[in-house]
Design an enzyme around this catalytic site. Sequence first.
Site, PDB file in Angstrom:
ATOM      1  CE1 TYR A  87      55.892  78.695  -3.460  1.00 11.81           C
ATOM      2  CE2 TYR A  87      56.074  80.406  -5.135  1.00 11.81           C
ATOM      3  CZ  TYR A  87      55.418  79.313  -4.602  1.00 11.81           C
ATOM      4  OH  TYR A  87      54.285  78.837  -5.226  1.00 11.81           O
ATOM      5  CE  LYS A 118      47.621  80.594  -0.613  1.00  9.68           C
ATOM      6  NZ  LYS A 118      47.920  80.698  -2.066  1.00  9.68           N
TER       7      LYS A 118
HETATM    8  N1  LIG Z   1      47.753  80.202  -5.226  1.00  7.99           N
HETATM    9  C1  LIG Z   1      48.632  80.680  -6.071  1.00  7.99           C
HETATM   10  O1  LIG Z   1      48.519  81.836  -6.528  1.00  7.99           O
HETATM   11  C2  LIG Z   1      49.792  79.826  -6.538  1.00  7.99           C
HETATM   12  C3  LIG Z   1      50.628  80.343  -7.541  1.00  7.99           C
HETATM   13  C4  LIG Z   1      51.700  79.564  -7.981  1.00  7.99           C
HETATM   14  C5  LIG Z   1      51.895  78.306  -7.469  1.00  7.99           C
HETATM   15  N2  LIG Z   1      51.093  77.841  -6.475  1.00  7.99           N
HETATM   16  C6  LIG Z   1      51.368  76.494  -5.957  1.00  7.99           C
HETATM   17  O2  LIG Z   1      50.179  75.744  -6.026  1.00  7.99           O
HETATM   18  C7  LIG Z   1      50.135  74.796  -4.956  1.00  7.99           C
HETATM   19  C8  LIG Z   1      48.849  74.972  -4.171  1.00  7.99           C
HETATM   20  O3  LIG Z   1      48.833  76.296  -3.669  1.00  7.99           O
HETATM   21  P1  LIG Z   1      47.621  76.878  -2.837  1.00  7.99           P
HETATM   22  O4  LIG Z   1      47.449  78.282  -3.268  1.00  7.99           O
HETATM   23  O5  LIG Z   1      46.489  75.927  -2.900  1.00  7.99           O
HETATM   24  O6  LIG Z   1      48.283  76.926  -1.389  1.00  7.99           O
HETATM   25  P2  LIG Z   1      47.814  76.296   0.009  1.00  7.99           P
HETATM   26  O7  LIG Z   1      48.833  76.719   0.983  1.00  7.99           O
HETATM   27  O8  LIG Z   1      46.384  76.626   0.262  1.00  7.99           O
HETATM   28  O9  LIG Z   1      47.905  74.741  -0.269  1.00  7.99           O
HETATM   29  C9  LIG Z   1      49.047  73.980   0.026  1.00  7.99           C
HETATM   30  C10 LIG Z   1      48.628  72.835   0.916  1.00  7.99           C
HETATM   31  O10 LIG Z   1      49.773  72.040   1.179  1.00  7.99           O
HETATM   32  C11 LIG Z   1      49.735  71.650   2.535  1.00  7.99           C
HETATM   33  N3  LIG Z   1      51.108  71.409   2.989  1.00  7.99           N
HETATM   34  C12 LIG Z   1      52.071  72.321   3.215  1.00  7.99           C
HETATM   35  N4  LIG Z   1      53.186  71.709   3.636  1.00  7.99           N
HETATM   36  C13 LIG Z   1      52.905  70.386   3.657  1.00  7.99           C
HETATM   37  C14 LIG Z   1      53.653  69.242   4.010  1.00  7.99           C
HETATM   38  N5  LIG Z   1      54.921  69.336   4.428  1.00  7.99           N
HETATM   39  N6  LIG Z   1      53.060  68.028   3.944  1.00  7.99           N
HETATM   40  C15 LIG Z   1      51.777  67.910   3.545  1.00  7.99           C
HETATM   41  N7  LIG Z   1      51.013  68.971   3.191  1.00  7.99           N
HETATM   42  C16 LIG Z   1      51.582  70.184   3.256  1.00  7.99           C
HETATM   43  C17 LIG Z   1      49.092  72.808   3.278  1.00  7.99           C
HETATM   44  O11 LIG Z   1      48.516  72.389   4.504  1.00  7.99           O
HETATM   45  C18 LIG Z   1      48.067  73.288   2.269  1.00  7.99           C
HETATM   46  O12 LIG Z   1      46.823  72.674   2.483  1.00  7.99           O
HETATM   47  C19 LIG Z   1      51.391  75.032  -4.135  1.00  7.99           C
HETATM   48  O13 LIG Z   1      52.367  74.119  -4.566  1.00  7.99           O
HETATM   49  C20 LIG Z   1      51.788  76.443  -4.493  1.00  7.99           C
HETATM   50  O14 LIG Z   1      53.166  76.669  -4.320  1.00  7.99           O
HETATM   51  C21 LIG Z   1      50.037  78.567  -6.013  1.00  7.99           C
END
Ligand SMILES: NC(=O)c1ccc[n+]([C@@H]2O[C@H](COP(=O)([O-])OP(=O)(O)OC[C@H]3O[C@@H](n4cnc5c(N)ncnc54)[C@H](O)[C@@H]3O)[C@@H](O)[C@H]2O)c1
Length: 330
Positions: free
Chosen positions: A156, A194
Amino acid sequence: MIDFNRKTILITGGAGFIGSNLAFYFQEKFPEAKVIVFDKFRDESRFSNGNRTSFGHFKNLIGFQGEIISGDITNKEDLARLNDFKFDYIFHQAAISDTTVQDQKIMIDTNLNAFRDLLQMAKRHKAAMIYASSGAVYGKLPAPHKVGVEAPANIYGFSKLAMDYLAYEEMKKTDLPIVGLRYFNVYGPREYFKEKTASMVLQFGLQLLRGEKPRLFEGSDKIKRDFIFVEDVIQANIKACFAKKSGVYNVGTGKARSFKDIVDILCKELGIQREYEYIPNPYVKQYQFFTEADIAPTCEYLGYEPNYSLEEGIKADIPYIKKIYDEEIV
Ligand SMILES: NC(=O)c1ccc[n+]([C@@H]2O[C@H](COP(=O)([O-])OP(=O)(O)OC[C@H]3O[C@@H](n4cnc5c(N)ncnc54)[C@H](O)[C@@H]3O)[C@@H](O)[C@H]2O)c1
């Protein structure tokens, strides 16, 4: 401050935690903005670790009145549906956000290859590209974590670092704003779906409300992370739109706090006193024991300033944790 009214905004991953918070930010603050959410939504498929392959959920978007398109960012036909629009801003949040997924091909396909296509789309639309990177790029390196010194400990984190390298290459070729935001550990409203990958703020909060002992990894008073409230992540995304310079920036508070601190604060806010249970940490090998973002460049070039300490963020999160308990658990 940019007036986003009458602008066309794409939010990939808009049915997820951070993306849906962004969607509501624009709806509430800029009612004349045209906001399009593009998300795969969840289905019944699961990775070998038992977790869902995507976490997008309609309940995160109840009340959202913009356009919603179900589609997969790795599918070019799905992406072609976006050709009907002319975007001014792209907030790219869609990803495999589960840091414990081991399947390398699907991680790279989803997080990196699709980002390549979306960067090309941003260029065609002449849109600003603000995308989610991650503090996971730093792996087990000692803190404070600075952009430029990375060593991801899992696929990741590797995929997010590869996104940043790709973004740097594109920045050389275009004047359009491209900003990568390395979020640290985000918590706040709209993260329940999540499931096991939701923040420990929500998970400990629900354990306490269910009457259970909060389950901490052994040594949790010394395991520290930079926990950041989602409102500050939204702030960073908005400020990234008028960044002084394209680039990759850390988004944290700049202050590491322990998992035990989280439980102590939750107990205080919920008015609960309970013994804690300590369990062995099964992820020791790839675990980040201490993360802390160097946010000086984020403050300088984005004008970002975290507004929420851990105490303030958890306090602001309590109504959501209680709502989830009432609506989804009991
Ligand atoms: N939450 C955290 O602590 C955190 C920390 C660092 C980075 N991030 C990054 O921030 C972003 C948002 O994270 P989040 O916490 O909201 O996670 P999340 O999983 O709730 O949101 C990601 C969304 O992307 C959608 N998704 C996944 N694969 C997909 C695809 N192939 N096509 C279309 N949609 C797709 C999922 O359905 C989901 O709604 C992500 O890129 C994640 O890697 C999050």
